[in-house]
Motif scaffolding. Sequence first.
Motif, mmCIF file in Angstrom:
data_model
loop_
_atom_site.group_PDB
_atom_site.id
_atom_site.type_symbol
_atom_site.label_atom_id
_atom_site.label_comp_id
_atom_site.label_asym_id
_atom_site.label_seq_id
_atom_site.Cartn_x
_atom_site.Cartn_y
_atom_site.Cartn_z
ATOM 1 N N PRO A 307 37.604 52.571 36.437
ATOM 2 C CA PRO A 307 38.889 52.786 37.356
ATOM 3 C C PRO A 307 39.033 52.108 38.658
ATOM 4 O O PRO A 307 40.219 51.934 39.083
ATOM 5 N N ILE A 308 37.893 51.502 38.938
ATOM 6 C CA ILE A 308 38.156 50.709 40.289
ATOM 7 C C ILE A 308 39.024 49.505 40.185
ATOM 8 O O ILE A 308 39.544 48.944 41.189
ATOM 9 N N LEU A 309 39.248 49.006 38.951
ATOM 10 C CA LEU A 309 39.785 47.959 38.445
ATOM 11 C C LEU A 309 41.467 48.135 39.126
ATOM 12 O O LEU A 309 42.290 47.114 39.371
ATOM 13 N N ILE A 310 41.874 49.244 38.887
ATOM 14 C CA ILE A 310 43.326 49.728 39.301
ATOM 15 C C ILE A 310 43.590 49.401 41.021
ATOM 16 O O ILE A 310 44.657 49.022 41.085
ATOM 17 N N THR A 311 42.481 49.845 41.817
ATOM 18 C CA THR A 311 42.812 49.539 43.076
ATOM 19 C C THR A 311 42.676 48.088 43.650
ATOM 20 O O THR A 311 43.322 47.885 44.669
ATOM 21 N N LEU A 312 42.219 47.235 42.612
ATOM 22 C CA LEU A 312 42.405 45.851 43.310
ATOM 23 C C LEU A 312 43.706 45.104 42.728
ATOM 24 O O LEU A 312 43.689 44.046 43.256
ATOM 25 N N MET A 317 48.056 40.825 43.027
ATOM 26 C CA MET A 317 49.597 40.723 42.913
ATOM 27 C C MET A 317 49.993 39.933 44.204
ATOM 28 O O MET A 317 50.832 39.256 44.199
ATOM 29 N N GLY A 318 49.923 40.788 45.516
ATOM 30 C CA GLY A 318 50.412 39.985 46.530
ATOM 31 C C GLY A 318 49.842 38.737 47.027
ATOM 32 O O GLY A 318 50.455 38.193 47.359
ATOM 33 N N PHE A 382 31.929 39.130 42.514
ATOM 34 C CA PHE A 382 31.707 37.603 41.828
ATOM 35 C C PHE A 382 33.062 37.534 41.003
ATOM 36 O O PHE A 382 33.728 36.427 40.982
ATOM 37 N N VAL A 383 33.232 38.327 39.918
ATOM 38 C CA VAL A 383 34.568 38.322 39.135
ATOM 39 C C VAL A 383 35.617 38.442 39.811
ATOM 40 O O VAL A 383 36.805 37.512 39.533
ATOM 41 N N ILE A 384 36.019 39.173 40.825
ATOM 42 C CA ILE A 384 37.100 39.236 41.720
ATOM 43 C C ILE A 384 37.265 38.081 42.373
ATOM 44 O O ILE A 384 38.461 37.217 42.361
#
Length: 443
Positions: A307-312, A317-318, A382-384
Amino acid sequence: MDQKALLALLEERKFKELKEELGNMYPVDIAELLEEVDERQMILIFRLLGKEEAAETFTDMSSETREFLINALTDSELEEVMDEMYVDDTVDVLEEMPANVVDRLLMATDEETRVQINALLQYPEDSAGSVMNIDYVSFRKEMTVEEAILKIRQVGINRETIYTCYVTEKKKLIGWVDIKDLLTSSESRTIEEIMDTNILYAHTHDDQEEVATMIRKYGLVAIPIVDYEMCMVGIVTVDDAMIVLQEEATEDISMMAGVSPNDDSYFGTSVWRHALSRIPWLLFLMLSATVSGLLLAYYENAMSAMPILITLIPMLMGTGGNCGSQSSTLMIRGLAVGEIRFKDLFRVIFKEIRIALIVGVVLSVANGIRIYVMYQDMKLAFVIGITIIAIVCMAKVVGCVLPLVAKRIGLDPALMATPLISTLLDTGTILVYFAIVTLMFRL
């Protein structure tokens, strides 16, 4: 004298003093004054102006004020104003007026002027021919300097500029003469001896923005306009070029903001028209965002697993949209001033990729630290970080390529500005983000 003092003279009916004060003002300042006063005061002030001053002031007014004055003035007053206006300014006024007002204006001009106006109106809207002035000073090559100066004294008062004069032979442009050369040469010398045959010129159907850019680039007072037989038909002066560049810049800014271009002022445009100019782009951008929604739905399982993926997503996008907007803005500016051309495409891409790598690394490190501090997850950080570098590189390339491609195929580069690029990059960001995340986390 300030506006209050001028209006006080008007109310006290001190017309002589007011006329003297108006005579000391620039026409553009008088036009601004007329925009601020009520209709009765406007008519009184305008009627106090001299013929030449009234014509220049009339040219500087907004279309709404001009239309009101046209309806308020008598036929003789209107004829005096029209007689003093240059033909190109008259055409500009006519193009903004409704049909019934145009008919009245044309009735106030003589037959010769009407023929000239109709000829100018035949040219395409954005062409050099549509903004040129047909009143210029021309010489024959066999004339002496003395004869040329005498001609300027005779006809110069009715010409928009006398600083650059042109030499023609059977109407064909063969050279030009600077007023400085005329005044500093012996009166017995011929024009052929002092004229410059290295001529910068434009054709009647050339784009007006390109002609204005030539005037700016070479520091010209005016540029001659010729037809396809090299016969001279007019000039575009530096003041006309400034107006063209201002209009083009306004159009680009409007398109970059996703608003249909509008020649009227902000307050001179109705609420309904403002809304209509904005709705098409907003509808397009809103519906195009459906693609991003479908992609998010496709990766629903991955988001359920983490679920944490949604917050990023908003941050990514910005970042992509902002990076793309930076590059596209620089490209549009470079194209507008002639600094960048389509042939520079690969040079631009190579430079933007190097910039993107530097920017991406800095942003990924900063964001990686933030994610580790907030979530204590080094792998996620790292992934982000890798995702940000990829998104920034994609955004910079898209932002620089699209305006160049648009220019190449004949579209306005401003079309490929912030709203459209942001929407495209939103979709690309989601694809890159989930491609990397699903690969690294095996979702």
